[in-house]
Design a protein around this motif. Structure first.
Motif, PDB file in Angstrom:
ATOM      1  N   LEU A 146     -48.715  43.744  30.165  1.00 45.66           N
ATOM      2  CA  LEU A 146     -49.810  42.942  30.701  1.00 45.66           C
ATOM      3  C   LEU A 146     -50.270  41.951  29.643  1.00 45.66           C
ATOM      4  N   LEU A 159     -52.473  39.042  28.844  1.00 40.70           N
ATOM      5  CA  LEU A 159     -53.623  38.284  29.340  1.00 40.70           C
ATOM      6  C   LEU A 159     -53.778  36.950  28.619  1.00 40.70           C
ATOM      7  N   VAL A 189     -47.132  42.484  18.233  1.00 41.84           N
ATOM      8  CA  VAL A 189     -47.835  43.187  19.300  1.00 41.84           C
ATOM      9  C   VAL A 189     -46.922  44.090  20.118  1.00 41.84           C
ATOM     10  N   LEU A 223     -47.545  47.692  20.436  1.00 37.52           N
ATOM     11  CA  LEU A 223     -48.637  48.183  21.271  1.00 37.52           C
ATOM     12  C   LEU A 223     -48.186  48.243  22.709  1.00 37.52           C
ATOM     13  N   ARG A 224     -48.867  49.085  23.458  1.00 38.57           N
ATOM     14  CA  ARG A 224     -48.549  49.194  24.876  1.00 38.57           C
ATOM     15  C   ARG A 224     -49.846  49.203  25.675  1.00 38.57           C
ATOM     16  N   ASP A 275     -53.173  48.980  27.530  1.00 39.48           N
ATOM     17  CA  ASP A 275     -54.445  48.290  27.372  1.00 39.48           C
ATOM     18  C   ASP A 275     -54.530  47.546  26.052  1.00 39.48           C
ATOM     19  N   TYR A 276     -54.006  48.169  25.000  1.00 39.80           N
ATOM     20  CA  TYR A 276     -54.098  47.531  23.692  1.00 39.80           C
ATOM     21  C   TYR A 276     -53.359  46.213  23.684  1.00 39.80           C
ATOM     22  N   ALA A 335     -52.853  44.360  26.251  1.00 36.11           N
ATOM     23  CA  ALA A 335     -53.646  43.423  27.042  1.00 36.11           C
ATOM     24  C   ALA A 335     -54.738  42.803  26.194  1.00 36.11           C
ATOM     25  N   ILE A 336     -55.402  43.619  25.393  1.00 36.37           N
ATOM     26  CA  ILE A 336     -56.510  43.116  24.594  1.00 36.37           C
ATOM     27  C   ILE A 336     -56.028  42.170  23.511  1.00 36.37           C
ATOM     28  N   VAL A 337     -54.939  42.556  22.825  1.00 37.15           N
ATOM     29  CA  VAL A 337     -54.459  41.692  21.747  1.00 37.15           C
ATOM     30  C   VAL A 337     -54.026  40.340  22.307  1.00 37.15           C
ATOM     31  N   LEU A 383     -55.137  38.967  25.000  1.00 41.06           N
ATOM     32  CA  LEU A 383     -56.351  38.247  25.387  1.00 41.06           C
ATOM     33  C   LEU A 383     -56.982  37.571  24.171  1.00 41.06           C
ATOM     34  N   GLY A 384     -57.048  38.336  23.070  1.00 41.71           N
ATOM     35  CA  GLY A 384     -57.599  37.769  21.843  1.00 41.71           C
ATOM     36  C   GLY A 384     -56.770  36.605  21.349  1.00 41.71           C
ATOM     37  N   GLU A 408     -57.473  33.536  23.406  1.00 38.74           N
ATOM     38  CA  GLU A 408     -58.757  32.965  23.024  1.00 38.74           C
ATOM     39  C   GLU A 408     -58.647  32.204  21.704  1.00 38.74           C
ATOM     40  N   MET A 409     -57.895  32.790  20.759  1.00 39.87           N
ATOM     41  CA  MET A 409     -57.755  32.140  19.459  1.00 39.87           C
ATOM     42  C   MET A 409     -57.108  30.775  19.615  1.00 39.87           C
ATOM     43  N   ILE A 450     -59.609  28.373  21.017  1.00 36.97           N
ATOM     44  CA  ILE A 450     -60.642  27.957  20.065  1.00 36.97           C
ATOM     45  C   ILE A 450     -60.053  26.989  19.044  1.00 36.97           C
TER      46      ILE A 450
END
Lengths: 304, 346
Positions: B219, B221, B267, B270-271, B273-274, B276-278, B280-281, B284-285, B288
């Motif tokens: 996933l 994001l 990344v 990782l699998r 949710d983690y 997904a979060i990374v 997503l971050g 965003e980076m 920005i």
């Protein structure tokens, strides 16, 4: 040194806001293993209910700060948790046994939904509020630079500490807290020994939303502005805090919030304001890659 | 899993009318609590805030609560097997709301009773109509046991899915031909073609996402970050280095691919949710950085004046440059001006 102290004060204040939101993330993740992306939006709704309460009080001529803040606190803590509850009941409970991705995507959808809902009913512009608490204590001085500890900052930190103490007591001493800890360890087993799992999870969302709403009130008082989009940034930062502290761990969320607040304050002070979010996300990525369990997380955390 | 899913509907089956009305009342109360502050009171901004800082719309909050209570009552009645009153009530509400919205949208009584804006009123009418339809379906067919409702719904959805897949096999090539012919259609104006291009862009984005999320099960994001990298790669290369579109096309892809590689190595440990979060971050980076690196990307103003693609020096413009050809005049792809669909593009 003076500059450093001022940044420390600012960072702790910011960290208090993040920590309050992070608790909601970490509790929900601890119990049902889901990232509640809409939690930032609950925070934003808390801020909106606060500003509405302040303006309503202003219409009646009540501007005495302690009373106004108390009323706003009660109003937002009474109304915002309804959103947390409704979110759980309508969006998450029907999907509790679905694949994890379904719940995650639903949470993102609810986040977008709530953002657009508030944008629709309250308008997209930034809403300002006159500052209620001004002034502060001058701690030290060198030349022109005065280190100020604002009364607002004192209020924020005191409020946060009181709330967290009350919250920790609730988790550790009450029957509800015991049920929550049981659910966190094993949902199915907790249900077998007679814990009402649905009610416990709903209560978790309500408590998380109540804390987030206080964070919204604090945000409004501290920055004096609110708009429909503040939830995204605050939410993702608070989530970073929860992960940094070790997701699922309550002291971890508090510590992580504090650390993220400090990192942001010092990065903005010494490097660049524009990239403070990048700094926070870099921390997130680093933590997830090198220590996915976070600082205070349990080592046996599921690393699927 | 299937058993657990059935068990997740753990509302006690309402046994009497009292329970039905209590359920409806609770739903109404909840929605009133949700709407009282945010819908009932609006924080004014701009010039309006100087006159009054707040505007009140408590009637809309009451309308929302009433709509929720009625809707919940309908659902509960349906679940209790009382389809006939739902059919009658749902039809009545749907028609009443729709007619009122069409014929007297500004009548003061209706403004008090219904929402002040049209959209939520239409949603209410739509939901009431949907309930009436469901009730009608329930009346015509043998009443199903409540336990099998979920299973029946899933079976129906599976059937619909299979049907869609069967049609997609024939519809796909047809839609492709239609898409090719669309710019030449007489009704194709600029707006339609723009929307069609947006559709094609999203299709391509969906393909890419399908590789990552669908086939690899990761996933991601922050997937749009690569979209941004590709766009900026073309814009900056074309504008400042002067490369042509056809050179930039692979370059932009390669650059986005390298960014993906850069992200992918760390990344992929990782699998779930983690990951997904990374991602997503990371997304965003990138956003920005693109917004703040003013000297390089132009910040929020973006890059303007990006050269348009051309075909061996032939521009894809409607009117050829002075003394030259544009693509369509060169290959003879033009119509008499009177029926020219491209005339509408200008």
């Amino acid at each position: 040194m003076e500059y450093f102290t001022q940044q420390l004060i600012n960072g702790v204040t910011l960290g208090a806001i993040y920590a309050l939101i992070a608790i909601g993330y970490t509790m929900v993740y601890g119990i049902i293993g889901m990232i509640n992306f809409a939690h930032g939006e609950v925070f934003m709704i808390g801020a909106f209910i606060s500003i509405i309460t302040f303006l309503l009080l202003g219409l009646f001529g009540i501007t005495w700060a302690p009373f106004a803040i108390l009323v706003a606190l009660l109003a937002t803590m009474a109304l915002t948790p309804l959103y947390g509850w409704a979110l759980e009941r309508l969006a998450y409970r029907p999907l509790r046994h679905s694949p994890r991705l379904a719940a995650l995507i639903t949470a993102i959808g609810m986040s977008i939904f709530l953002q657009n809902y508030v944008q629709l009913v309250q308008g997209a512009r930034i809403k300002p509020l006159q500052s209620l608490v001004t002034g502060g204590i001058e701690i030290m001085q060198r030349g022109d630079f005065v280190v100020t500890l604002g009364y607002m900052q004192i209020l924020i930190v005191v409020l946060t500490v009181v709330l967290m103490a009350a919250f920790t007591l609730l988790i550790q001493r009450t029957a509800l807290g015991r049920a929550q800890r049981a659910c966190e360890q094993d949902l199915k087993m907790a249900a077998l020994v007679g814990v009402d799992v649905d009610r416990t999870i709903a209560a978790t969302f309500v408590m998380g939303a109540a804390l987030a709403s206080v964070a919204g009130l604090i945000f409004l008082l501290y920055y004096g502005v609110v708009d429909f989009f503040i939830g995204f940034n605050a939410g993702i930062k608070a989530f970073t805090a929860a992960v940094l502290g070790g997701i699922g761990s309550l002291p971890g969320a508090m510590l992580g919030g504090l650390l993220i607040g400090l990192i942001e304050a010092f990065w903005s002070a010494y490097f660049s304001v524009e990239y403070k979010d990048v700094a926070a996300f870099t921390v997130l990525v680093m933590v997830l890659i090198f220590r996915p369990t976070g600082l205070l997380g349990k080592p046996d955390i599921e690393k699927v | 899993m299937a058993g657990a899913r059935g068990g997740s509907r753990n509302d006690p089956a309402p046994d009497g009318t009292g329970a039905l009305f209590r359920e409806a009342g609770l739903a109404g109360l909840l929605v009133f609590g949700l709407a009282a502050a945010l819908v009932g009171v609006r924080v004014q901004d701009g010039a309006a805030s100087a006159i009054a800082p707040l505007a009140f719309r408590f009637d809309d909050a009451f309308t929302a609560a009433a709509a929720a209570a009625l809707g919940r009552l309908g659902v509960a009645l349906l679940r209790a097997g009382l389809a006939a009153p739902v059919l009658a009530g749902g039809t009545a509400v749907a028609f009443a709301v729709a007619l009122a919205q069409v014929f007297f949208p500004a009548h003061p009584l209706l403004l008090a009773l219904l929402f002040d804006t049209a959209m939520p009123n239409w949603l209410v009418a739509l939901f009431a109509g949907f309930l009436a339809l469901a009730a009608g379906w329930r009346l015509r067919h043998a009443p199903l046991a409540i336990v099998s409702e979920t299973a029946a719904r899933e079976a129906a959805m599976d059937r619909i899915g299979a049907e869609v897949q069967r049609w997609a096999r024939y519809a796909g090539p047809l839609i492709f031909l239609l898409a090719l012919a669309l710019p030449l259609m007489p009704f194709a104006d600029r707006r339609l073609v723009d929307v069609a291009i947006l559709v094609v862009t999203y299709i391509m984005l969906g393909w890419g996402l399908n590789v990552v999320v669908g086939l690899a099960g990761l996933l991601d994001l922050g997937y749009v970050a690569f979209y941004a990298i590709g766009a900026y790669a073309y814009a900056l290369l074309a504008k400042y280095v002067g490369l042509s579109f056809w050179l930039c096309l692979p370059f932009a892809g390669i650059m986005a691919a390298f960014a993906g590689l850069l992200l992918g190595f760390p990344v992929l440990r990782l699998r779930g949710d983690y990951l997904a979060i990374v991602t997503l971050g990371f997304g965003e980076m990138i956003r920005i950085i693109l917004l703040n690196w003013y000297q390089f990307t132009g910040g929020p103003n973006g890059v303007s004046g990006v050269p348009r693609p051309s075909f061996f020096g032939l521009p894809f413009t409607e009117s050829p440059p002075e003394g030259g050809h544009s693509f369509h005049t060169f290959v003879g792809l033009f119509w008499p001006l009177s029926i020219s669909p491209t005339a509408k593009f200008s």
